[in-house]
Design a protein around this motif. Structure first.
Motif, short mmCIF file in Angstrom:
data_model
loop_
_atom_site.label_atom_id
_atom_site.label_comp_id
_atom_site.label_asym_id
_atom_site.label_seq_id
_atom_site.Cartn_x
_atom_site.Cartn_y
_atom_site.Cartn_z
N THR A 87 0.84 -1.16 -0.21
CA THR A 87 0.09 -0.11 0.24
C THR A 87 1.17 1.27 -0.17
O THR A 87 2.24 1.21 -0.02
N TYR A 88 0.28 2.46 -0.21
CA TYR A 88 0.89 3.89 -0.17
C TYR A 88 2.09 3.75 1.30
O TYR A 88 1.47 3.88 2.32
N THR A 140 3.22 -0.45 -5.72
CA THR A 140 3.49 -1.43 -4.83
C THR A 140 4.06 -2.78 -5.31
O THR A 140 4.33 -2.73 -6.46
N GLY A 153 -0.75 2.28 -11.40
CA GLY A 153 -1.32 2.72 -11.81
C GLY A 153 -0.98 3.95 -12.84
O GLY A 153 0.01 4.75 -12.11
N LEU A 159 -4.14 0.11 -14.96
CA LEU A 159 -3.59 -0.79 -13.76
C LEU A 159 -2.93 -1.88 -14.39
O LEU A 159 -3.23 -2.53 -14.74
N ILE A 179 -5.34 7.34 -13.32
CA ILE A 179 -5.11 6.79 -11.92
C ILE A 179 -4.02 7.75 -11.27
O ILE A 179 -2.92 7.68 -11.67
N THR A 182 -2.10 5.61 -5.32
CA THR A 182 -1.26 4.37 -5.20
C THR A 182 -2.39 3.02 -4.83
O THR A 182 -3.26 3.51 -3.84
N ASN A 183 -2.20 2.04 -5.31
CA ASN A 183 -3.04 0.91 -5.02
C ASN A 183 -2.83 0.19 -3.73
O ASN A 183 -1.73 0.56 -3.27
N THR A 184 -3.68 -0.88 -3.28
CA THR A 184 -3.46 -1.48 -2.22
C THR A 184 -3.72 -2.89 -2.37
O THR A 184 -4.64 -3.19 -3.19
N THR A 201 -7.82 -0.17 -6.50
CA THR A 201 -7.25 1.09 -6.85
C THR A 201 -8.23 2.32 -7.05
O THR A 201 -9.44 1.76 -7.43
N SER A 203 -9.48 6.11 -8.73
CA SER A 203 -8.97 6.76 -10.20
C SER A 203 -9.76 8.06 -9.98
O SER A 203 -10.75 8.46 -9.07
N SER A 248 -5.07 5.53 -0.71
CA SER A 248 -4.86 3.96 -0.73
C SER A 248 -5.64 3.62 0.67
O SER A 248 -5.46 3.99 1.55
#
Length: 545
Positions: A87-88, A140, A153, A159, A179, A182-184, A201, A203, A248
């Motif tokens: 994650t972020y 990530t 992203g 993504l 996007i 940051t995704n998780t 994620t 957007s 995130s």
């Protein structure tokens, strides 16, 4: 003013007049104090380094066995998958930036073309083209049987799962807009054994959807294995100007804690899916915060057709609370279960930053200079104190702007807690400012005072060094004795640090890598490599060849 009891005078070896920060501790019997002091003295040279935060917000002490890197990767693993940076800023405390060491030099290992995509410009809703990756834009990283893969992203609406060794794309999923965040990645125990790893994620709202459209659902979940979409979360229209998701989420206590720009933090149950009526499945909302702004905030922050009270910071965890910073000018402490507000620090202005939770239970957060006439900058807060008396220090930055920003700190404040702070290295904080500089300050040494936007005077931390970046909204990261960051000088900067006998910090060496666009994204470190995106349309892997 901060009460005198919060600090003790400290006379350093150098002639610089400073103070050392101390939290007030309860009195203990003399015998206990004496035994504790003897134990600490005996074990000082063997002081452990905290293991980086796991995705559920827990940390564990481990002995540092490496002479090269003091960082340790999280152990959250299942079926050959290890969540290294899921994650972020690494985990629930938002203070881990990948396993070191940093590279000696920044040389190109590979680069991946991300491309460009259309999005609606905020000022007039006109479609414009954005390229590469932006703010916060940190990848990530997951290991599959020891092999690293990135999830990233981009502004092309995509993504991607990317082989971190080669830069080759494993799969790409398409969203409806750029996007930014940051995704998780998390393990969902409710999914089939062979497909439990999920990528979530956010957007922007969707290029074909107007604000207020009930189909706006910018938070989306995908299978890590295949890139297949699993669900979407519709986001409501509120007094805020947007319906985007930049933050995130966190997998916490078996639920997904997600912050959305309209001003809510949700606790989601991804295993409880229902039909949205718009052709996609949506998760159940188990709990919701109230709107994280007030009518006064709305009136004071007029924006394009609404108010700028956007909730862009990612949630962080400390004990029984979730902390999140809001564009409404608040840092909120929410009950971990109910998401109701228990604590509210409100100096005004605009917080875009994600809260960093330090090892000694302090909060660090950056303040953008907007909606007030004072300076933006960075705060250290003690959340064990009442919100009106929680400021430990404030560091102001100069009033120089870039584009829509008038000054202050848009990115997040980072620390070296997971890289030997308070054991082999002094305790530091780093942040970039819109004024054009990277700042590195001592977390424990004070030097004078500063006027905060709330009109109060607070202690100011000792500045260790600063360096020009041409302005930046990116977030700098630590990796052992190094800091990596980027800015509007289109350059990735690597600083190797040196320490004096008096505990002062300086730059021992610097390496740079020039891209063809601005650097707004946050870098990620992985065993001598640096991954970072640029607005030039590419994701870069840099290191020592």
């Amino acid at each position: 003013m901060v009460k005198k009891r919060d600090y003790q005078t400290y006379v350093p070896v150098s002639s610089l007049s400073t103070m050392r920060v101390h939290r007030k501790k309860p009195l203990r019997p003399l015998l206990v104090v004496t035994l504790a002091a003897l134990t600490l003295a005996a074990l000082w040279r063997f002081a452990p380094v905290l293991k980086p935060p796991s995705p559920d917000g827990r940390s564990a002490n481990v002995q540092d066995e490496s002479t090269v890197s003091t960082s340790q990767a999280p152990t959250a693993a299942e079926d050959g998958y290890a969540l290294v940076c899921p994650t972020y800023l690494g985990g629930a405390e938002r203070r881990y930036y990948g396993p070191g060491p940093a590279p000696e030099r920044l040389e190109l290992i590979w680069k991946l073309h991300i491309g460009s995509g259309l999005t609606a410009r905020k000022s007039d809703n006109k479609l414009v083209t954005w390229s590469g990756t932006g703010w916060t834009g940190q990848p990530t990283l997951i290991e599959e049987n020891g092999h690293p893969y990135l999830l990233i992203g981009g502004y092309d609406h995509g993504l991607r799962k990317v082989d971190a060794k080669t830069g080759s794309v494993v799969w790409r999923a398409e969203l409806d807009d750029v996007i930014k965040g940051t995704n998780t990645v998390y393990f969902d125990p409710g999914r089939p054994q062979s497909d439990r790893l999920v990528v979530v994620t956010g957007s922007r709202r969707g290029v074909d959807l107007d604000v207020g459209d009930p189909q706006i659902a910018p938070l989306r979940a995908f299978s890590y294995a295949s890139g297949t979409e699993l669900w979407r979360l519709p986001v409501p229209r509120t007094k805020n100007y947007s319906q985007d998701v930049d933050a995130s989420p966190l997998w916490l206590d078996g639920t997904l804690i997600s912050a959305v720009e309209p001003g809510y933090v949700y606790s989601l149950a991804p295993e409880e899916l229902t039909d949205s009526g718009f052709g996609f499945m949506r998760p159940a909302i188990l709990a919701s915060s109230p709107e994280l702004y007030t009518p006064v905030d709305v009136t004071a922050r007029p924006d394009t057709g609404a108010a700028n009270v956007a909730l862009e910071g990612s949630p962080a965890v400390l004990g029984d609370r979730i902390y999140v910073a809001s564009g409404s000018g608040h840092v909120y402490g929410l009950d971990r279960k109910t998401l109701q507000v228990e604590w509210d620090f409100n100096p005004g202005g605009d917080f875009d930053s994600t809260v960093c939770v330090t090892r000694d239970d302090m909060l660090l957060v950056g303040l953008e200079r907007e909606y007030f006439e004072g300076h933006g900058g960075a705060y250290m807060l003690d959340p064990s104190m009442p919100a009106d008396d929680c400021v430990v220090w404030f560091f102001p930055t100069a009033d120089r702007g870039i584009g829509e920003w008038r000054g202050g700190v848009v990115g997040s404040v980072t620390v070296n807690d997971e890289y030997g702070a308070e054991t082999s290295r002094p305790s530091l904080a780093a942040f970039n400012s819109v004024d054009g500089n990277l700042y590195v300050v001592s977390r424990s040494m004070l030097d004078g005072t500063a006027l905060s936007p709330d009109g109060r005077t607070y202690p100011k931390p000792l500045l260790e060094f600063s360096r020009p970046l041409g302005g930046s909204i990116s977030t700098p990261v630590f990796a052992d004795d190094a800091i990596i960051t980027g800015g509007y000088d289109n350059t990735v900067h690597l600083y190797h640090l040196a320490y004096s006998a008096e505990g002062r910090v300086s730059i021992a060496d610097e390496s740079t890598y020039k891209t063809d666009g601005a650097i707004e994204s946050t870098p990620l470190v992985y065993h001598g490599l640096v991954f970072i995106g640029s607005r030039d349309g590419y994701l870069y892997c840099l290191g020592s060849q």
